[in-house]
Design an enzyme around this catalytic site. Structure first.
Site, PDB file in Angstrom:
ATOM      1  CD  GLU A 279      -3.280  -0.030   2.116  1.00  0.00           C
ATOM      2  OE1 GLU A 279      -4.299  -0.708   1.972  1.00  0.00           O
ATOM      3  OE2 GLU A 279      -2.989   0.533   3.189  1.00  0.00           O
ATOM      4  CG  HIS A 300       8.104 -29.809   0.628  1.00  0.00           C
ATOM      5  ND1 HIS A 300       8.651 -31.061   0.423  1.00  0.00           N
ATOM      6  CD2 HIS A 300       8.871 -29.222   1.579  1.00  0.00           C
ATOM      7  CE1 HIS A 300       9.696 -31.223   1.234  1.00  0.00           C
ATOM      8  NE2 HIS A 300       9.837 -30.119   1.943  1.00  0.00           N
ATOM      9  CE  LYS A 414     -12.311   1.160   1.023  1.00  0.00           C
ATOM     10  NZ  LYS A 414     -11.698   2.116   1.929  1.00  0.00           N
TER      11      LYS A 414
HETATM   12  O1  PA5 Z   1      -3.797   1.367   5.554  1.00  0.00           O
HETATM   13  C1  PA5 Z   1      -4.952   1.700   5.475  1.00  0.00           C
HETATM   14  O2  PA5 Z   1      -5.299   2.887   5.636  1.00  0.00           O
HETATM   15  C2  PA5 Z   1      -6.079   0.708   5.225  1.00  0.00           C
HETATM   16  O3  PA5 Z   1      -5.645  -0.558   4.951  1.00  0.00           O
HETATM   17  C3  PA5 Z   1      -6.987   0.657   6.420  1.00  0.00           C
HETATM   18  O4  PA5 Z   1      -6.255   0.248   7.530  1.00  0.00           O
HETATM   19  C4  PA5 Z   1      -8.184  -0.263   6.208  1.00  0.00           C
HETATM   20  O5  PA5 Z   1      -8.831   0.049   5.011  1.00  0.00           O
HETATM   21  C5  PA5 Z   1      -9.150  -0.118   7.365  1.00  0.00           C
HETATM   22  O6  PA5 Z   1      -9.576   1.196   7.471  1.00  0.00           O
HETATM   23  P1  PA5 Z   1     -10.319   1.719   8.752  1.00  0.00           P
HETATM   24  O7  PA5 Z   1      -9.434   1.558   9.917  1.00  0.00           O
HETATM   25  O8  PA5 Z   1     -10.611   3.161   8.452  1.00  0.00           O
HETATM   26  O9  PA5 Z   1     -11.584   0.906   8.896  1.00  0.00           O
END
Ligand code: PA5
Length: 424
Positions: A279, A300, A414
Site C-alpha cells: 500500500e 514443497h 469501493k
Molecule cells: O492502511 C490503510 O489505511 C487501510 O488498509 C486501512 O487500515 C483499512 O482500510 C481499514 O480502514 P479503517 O481503519 O478506516 O476501517
C-alpha cells in the site's frame, strides 16, 4: 543490534559502488522525513510514536485488560487492513498464546465465516473491540452490526457498555457517533498515523493488552528501533541499507520481493508486511510486488518456481537466532528411518540448515537474497521489526518518488461496490 542484515547472496547482483552511489538520495529521503518536508508529511505521526507512548498509558491498558479478562472468555476483534493485521500478526508471532483467546471479524464479508464465529462464541462470555480509523469501512461496520445484534440478545445495554470498546477517530465517522450515543468505552487513533502504520497506536495496543500480550516489551523494542534507525548514515542504518538495496534490485528488474521465513508463526507478520509495503509503494505505476512464503512448507509447493522460474524475484529471509523453545530429535536404536545422524540435535538446528541450503540454492538459481536476523522471537524484537519495516518503506517510497503514506487506489473497488449495493 537487534536485527542484522546479511547481504552475502547479493554478490554479483549489486556492486558495493551501487550502494554508495545512493548515499545522497538516501540522505535526502532521511531529511525529507525527519524535517517533515517530504511527500505525505501530514502522516508522519508514526515516526516518533514509540517514544511518545507513556508508561501511564500502558498501565491504564493493562488495568483495563485485567478487568476485561475477569468478565470475558473470549475477545472478538473487529477490523480490517491496518485495523486487523498488526493485532493478529503480534498474537500469532508470539505463539498464539494469549490470556484471552481472540477471534477476528470484519476482515472479510463471508456469511459462513460470521455464522460460524457466532456459533463458536454463543456460550462464551464475550467482549468486542471494534477498530476503524475512518469509522465507516464496510466490512467491520457490517460485522459489528451483526455481532452487536447477537450480543444485545444476551446482555443489557448497561452490560454492553462494559463489553464493547471502540477504537476510532477522535471526532469523525459513524463509529465515533455510535460510541458516544451508546456510551461505549473508546480510544482515539491519532489523525497523523495511517492505518498500516498504526500497530503501536490504540489500534494495536488496546486489543493486544486485552489479549494479555506484553505490550511494554513490544513498545520498548520499537523505541530501540526508533533510536537505531534515526541515524542518517547509510552504513550504520540497517533499515536504510535494506531500503537502498531493495531500490537497486528493483532498478535491475527484480520486481517481486518474496519475504521468506522458516517459521509458521511469521505468517501474519508477512501479511502485515505485505500491506505496509504494497500500500505504501504501489502507486503511479511503480512499486515492488510484496509476496511471502513460509518454509520449509512452501519449499514443497513453490520451491520449483523460486529455484527455476522467471528471474524477476529477489528474496528477503527473516530468521530468528534463538527460538523460544527448542525440541531435541531423539535417538532410535533401530534407526529404521535412517535419521540417527541428526539424533541429539535440536529441530532448530535442522531448520537453520534448511535455511542455509535454501539461501545458497536460490542464489545459485539466480535469486539474489538477503537475510534479516532477529536475536529472539519475542515481543521486544517484534516491536523492533515493526519499526524497522516502517522506516525502511518510508525511505524506499521517497527513493521511488511516491507518497508512501496515502492509498488512493484502495477507493476504486469501493466506489463500484457502493454503486452495485445501491448506496445513496
Ligand atoms: O492502511 C490503510 O489505511 C487501510 O488498509 C486501512 O487500515 C483499512 O482500510 C481499514 O480502514 P479503517 O481503519 O478506516 O476501517
Amino acid at each position: 543490534m537487534s536485527i542484522t542484515l546479511n547481504t552475502d547472496y547479493l554478490k554479483g547482483f549489486i556492486q558495493p559502488t551501487d550502494l554508495s552511489s545512493l548515499t545522497a538520495q538516501v540522505q535526502a529521503a532521511h531529511l525529507g522525513l525527519h524535517h517533515k518536508s517530504g511527500k505525505g508529511n501530514d502522516f508522519l505521526g508514526w515516526l516518533d510514536l514509540p517514544s511518545r507512548i507513556t508508561e501511564g498509558f500502558l498501565n491504564e491498558l493493562n488495568a483495563l485488560a485485567k478487568e476485561v479478562q475477569s468478565h470475558s472468555d473470549v475477545l472478538i476483534s473487529i477490523g480490517i487492513g491496518g485495523s486487523y493485521l498488526g493485532i493478529r500478526s503480534t498474537i500469532e508471532f508470539l505463539g498464539g498464546v494469549s490470556k484471552l483467546p481472540v477471534y477476528y471479524a470484519g476482515h472479510n464479508i463471508s456469511s459462513d465465516y460470521l455464522h460460524n464465529l457466532l456459533e463458536t462464541v454463543k456460550d462464551k462470555r464475550v467482549t468486542v473491540i471494534v477498530i476503524s480509523k475512518s469509522g465507516t469501512t464496510t466490512e467491520p461496520a457490517v460485522a459489528f452490526r451483526v455481532i452487536k445484534k447477537a450480543l444485545e440478545a444476551r446482555y443489557s445495554a448497561q452490560e454492553l457498555k462494559k463489553r464493547i470498546i471502540c477504537v476510532t477517530d477522535e471526532k469523525k465517522g459513524a463509529l465515533r457517533t455510535i460510541a458516544e450515543k451508546s456510551g461505549y468505552r473508546s480510544f482515539v487513533i491519532p489523525d497523523d498515523v495511517g492505518g498500516r502504520f498504526s500497530v503501536l497506536t490504540p489500534v494495536g495496543l488496546v486489543p493486544l493488552a486485552l489479549a494479555g500480550i506484553d505490550i511494554k516489551s513490544l513498545v520498548e523494542g520499537a523505541v530501540k528501533g526508533q533510536n537505531e534507525y534515526s541515524v542518517m548514515d547509510l552504513e550504520k542504518n540497517t533499515a536504510y541499507r535494506y531500503a537502498a538495496l531493495r531500490y537497486l534490485l528493483y532498478k535491475k528488474g527484480k520486481k517481486i520481493e518474496v519475504l521468506s521465513s522458516f517459521y509458521p508463526e511469521m505468517f501474519f507478520v508477512a501479511e502485515w508486511f505485505k500491506q505496509l509495503f504494497g500500500e505504501s509503494e504501489g502507486k503511479n505505476g511503480k512499486g515492488i510486488f510484496p509476496a511471502s512464503l513460509i518454509f520449509s512448507t512452501d519449499l514443497h509447493s513453490m520451491g520449483q518456481l523460486m529455484q527455476d522460474g522467471e528471474r524477476n524475484i529477489f528474496e528477503t529471509f527473516v530468521m530468528i537466532d534463538k527460538p523460544r523453545f527448542d525440541v531435541e530429535i531423539p535417538f532410535e536404536a533401530e534407526d529404521i528411518d535412517g535419521f540417527n545422524y541428526v539424533a541429539g540435535k535440536g529441530i532448530d538446528y535442522v531448520n537453520k540448515k534448511a535455511y542455509e541450503a535454501t539461501a545458497a540454492a536460490h542464489f545459485e538459481g539466480g535469486v539474489p537474497n538477503m537475510t534479516l536476523t532477529l536475536c529472539k522471537g519475542d515481543a521486544f524484537h517484534l516491536g523492533h521489526l515493526y519499526y524497522f519495516f516502517e522506516k525502511a518503506i518510508a525511505i524506499h517510497g521517497y527513493l521511488l518518488d511516491v507518497n508512501p503514506f496515502d492509498q488512493p487506489g484502495v477507493e476504486a473497488y469501493k466506489k463500484k461496490m457502493f454503486a452495485l449495493l445501491g448506496k445513496k
